[in-house]
Design an enzyme around this catalytic site. Structure first.
Site, PDB file in Angstrom:
ATOM      1  N   ASN A 118       6.364   2.355  -6.087  1.00  0.00           N
ATOM      2  CA  ASN A 118       5.137   3.129  -5.890  1.00  0.00           C
ATOM      3  C   ASN A 118       5.546   4.582  -5.669  1.00  0.00           C
ATOM      4  OD1 ASN A 118       2.748   4.267  -5.085  1.00  0.00           O
ATOM      5  ND2 ASN A 118       2.597   3.143  -3.152  1.00  0.00           N
ATOM      6  N   TRP A 119       5.373   5.387  -6.712  1.00  0.00           N
ATOM      7  CA  TRP A 119       5.841   6.790  -6.626  1.00  0.00           C
ATOM      8  C   TRP A 119       4.872   7.662  -5.826  1.00  0.00           C
ATOM      9  CZ3 TRP A 119       7.611   7.869 -12.418  1.00  0.00           C
ATOM     10  CH2 TRP A 119       8.710   7.060 -12.709  1.00  0.00           C
ATOM     11  N   LYS A 120       3.720   7.134  -5.472  1.00  0.00           N
ATOM     12  CA  LYS A 120       2.717   7.891  -4.700  1.00  0.00           C
ATOM     13  C   LYS A 120       2.469   9.248  -5.369  1.00  0.00           C
ATOM     14  CE  LYS A 120       4.149   5.401  -0.601  1.00  0.00           C
ATOM     15  NZ  LYS A 120       4.104   5.294   0.832  1.00  0.00           N
ATOM     16  N   HIS A 136      -3.918  -0.455  -1.012  1.00  0.00           N
ATOM     17  CA  HIS A 136      -2.765   0.089  -0.280  1.00  0.00           C
ATOM     18  C   HIS A 136      -3.252   0.657   1.056  1.00  0.00           C
ATOM     19  CE1 HIS A 136       0.577   2.666   0.807  1.00  0.00           C
ATOM     20  NE2 HIS A 136       1.326   1.934  -0.019  1.00  0.00           N
ATOM     21  N   GLU A 149      -2.568   3.247   2.619  1.00  0.00           N
ATOM     22  CA  GLU A 149      -2.932   4.682   2.587  1.00  0.00           C
ATOM     23  C   GLU A 149      -4.335   4.868   2.021  1.00  0.00           C
ATOM     24  OE1 GLU A 149       0.569   6.061   0.550  1.00  0.00           O
ATOM     25  OE2 GLU A 149       1.750   5.575   2.339  1.00  0.00           O
ATOM     26  N   GLU A 209       2.567  -5.645   3.476  1.00  0.00           N
ATOM     27  CA  GLU A 209       3.053  -4.328   3.876  1.00  0.00           C
ATOM     28  C   GLU A 209       2.570  -4.000   5.296  1.00  0.00           C
ATOM     29  OE1 GLU A 209       4.270  -1.788   0.314  1.00  0.00           O
ATOM     30  OE2 GLU A 209       2.223  -1.273   0.808  1.00  0.00           O
ATOM     31  N   GLY A 251       6.958   3.934   5.235  1.00  0.00           N
ATOM     32  CA  GLY A 251       7.441   5.311   5.333  1.00  0.00           C
ATOM     33  C   GLY A 251       8.009   5.687   6.683  1.00  0.00           C
ATOM     34  N   SER A 292       9.425   0.464   4.013  1.00  0.00           N
ATOM     35  CA  SER A 292      10.757   0.987   4.328  1.00  0.00           C
ATOM     36  C   SER A 292      11.903   0.133   3.771  1.00  0.00           C
ATOM     37  CB  SER A 292      10.915   1.183   5.843  1.00  0.00           C
ATOM     38  OG  SER A 292      10.042   2.206   6.290  1.00  0.00           O
ATOM     39  N   GLY A 306       8.340   2.281  -1.784  1.00  0.00           N
ATOM     40  CA  GLY A 306       7.834   3.650  -1.877  1.00  0.00           C
ATOM     41  C   GLY A 306       8.987   4.631  -2.020  1.00  0.00           C
ATOM     42  N   GLY A 307       9.402   5.227  -0.895  1.00  0.00           N
ATOM     43  CA  GLY A 307      10.401   6.297  -0.919  1.00  0.00           C
ATOM     44  C   GLY A 307      11.665   5.969  -1.700  1.00  0.00           C
TER      45      GLY A 307
HETATM   46  C1  PEP Z   1       4.499   1.763   0.146  1.00  0.00           C
HETATM   47  O1  PEP Z   1       3.897   2.806   0.344  1.00  0.00           O
HETATM   48  O2  PEP Z   1       3.987   0.848  -0.521  1.00  0.00           O
HETATM   49  C2  PEP Z   1       5.824   1.629   0.721  1.00  0.00           C
HETATM   50  C3  PEP Z   1       6.327   0.436   0.826  1.00  0.00           C
HETATM   51  O3  PEP Z   1       6.435   2.804   1.128  1.00  0.00           O
HETATM   52  P1  PEP Z   1       7.910   2.944   1.768  1.00  0.00           P
HETATM   53  O4  PEP Z   1       8.839   2.053   0.962  1.00  0.00           O
HETATM   54  O5  PEP Z   1       8.243   4.387   1.599  1.00  0.00           O
HETATM   55  O6  PEP Z   1       7.805   2.513   3.171  1.00  0.00           O
END
Ligand code: PEP
Length: 250
Positions: free
Chosen positions: A8-10, A93, A95, A165, A171, A210, A231-232
């Protein structure tokens, strides 16, 4: 079950950075042992789709509307996404739930619309920090699953993906213990079973929050974990490929 890894590149990466990352991922991911997808921001979808053409790397969207067309300024149609070549869509999600008011009802409508238009919804569920501290994790995620799949129009779990999640892990660099992950995934599997019966066994349940190259092995070898939503760590080819490699060895 073959693992699925989704990046997920957001709201990151412009077109040239997205193309470069795709080029590196195509060289680095172990496609013989893992299914993989990336979800760029909308303006980069065309470039990413062109970059992955003829390869096993799938492309997802980070959101969509539930209607196919109409007066919905600023929204994106599931029909148009499918026509472009998009095959996954992230729905619910945390967010989007927390920052953009996405409700359980909207999540449910989007799940039905995604399936109707040939997209696999990746439905995100998870408890926040306070719910966790109150010991309400199971109750919260089961309620989210029941709400997401409440619509009677959804008759089969074909091509559904669920991502557990925990909101407090997204994050933050904090992750649950493998046992907590397993308990959450088992609860999700049971809730899916109550809704869909035996076919629910085919739904892939991903862990997200994370995940890094360093912790992927421990998190992904937890029982009932069939991949990761990242994500990151999906923003560089090396870390995403290491997570994919960890998924294949679990
Ligand atoms: C996400 O936003 O779906 C996610 C898992 O982010 P991160 O890996 O950065 O925690």
């Amino acid at each position: 079950m073959r693992p699925l890894i989704v990046g997920n590149w957001k709201m990151n990466l412009g077109e040239s950075a997205a193309k470069e990352l795709v080029r590196r991922l195509l060289a680095a991911l172990p496609f013989d042992r893992v299914d993989a997808a990336v979800a760029p921001s909308f303006p980069c979808l065309r470039a990413v789709l062109d970059g992955v053409a003829g390869t096993p790397l799938a492309v997802g969207a980070q959101n969509m509307h539930w209607e196919a067309k109409g007066a919905f300024t600023g929204e994106v149609s599931p029909h148009v996404l499918f026509e472009m070549g998009v095959r996954f869509v992230i729905v619910g999600h945390s967010e989007r739930r927390a920052l953009f008011g996405e409700t359980d009802t909207a999540v449910s409508s989007k799940v039905v619309a995604a399936q109707r238009h040939g997209l696999s919804p990746i439905v995100c569920v998870g408890e926040n920090e306070i719910e966790r501290e109150l010991g309400r994790t199971r109750e919260v995620i089961v309620a989210q699953i029941q709400a997401a799949f409440a619509d009677g129009a959804l008759t089969t779990p074909d091509d559904l993906v669920v991502a557990y999640e925990p909101v407090w892990a997204i994050g933050t660099g904090r992750t649950p213990q493998p046992g907590e992950v397993t308990r959450a995934h088992v609860a999700i599997r049971e809730a899916l079973g109550e809704r869909f019966g035996l076919p629910a066994e085919a739904v892939r349940i991903l862990y997200g929050g994370s995940v890094t190259a360093e912790n992927a092995r421990v998190l992904l070898q937890a029982t009932e974990v069939e991949g990761a939503l990242v994500g990151g760590a999906s923003l560089t080819a090396d870390s995403f490929a290491s997570i994919a490699a960890a998924a294949t060895s679990c």
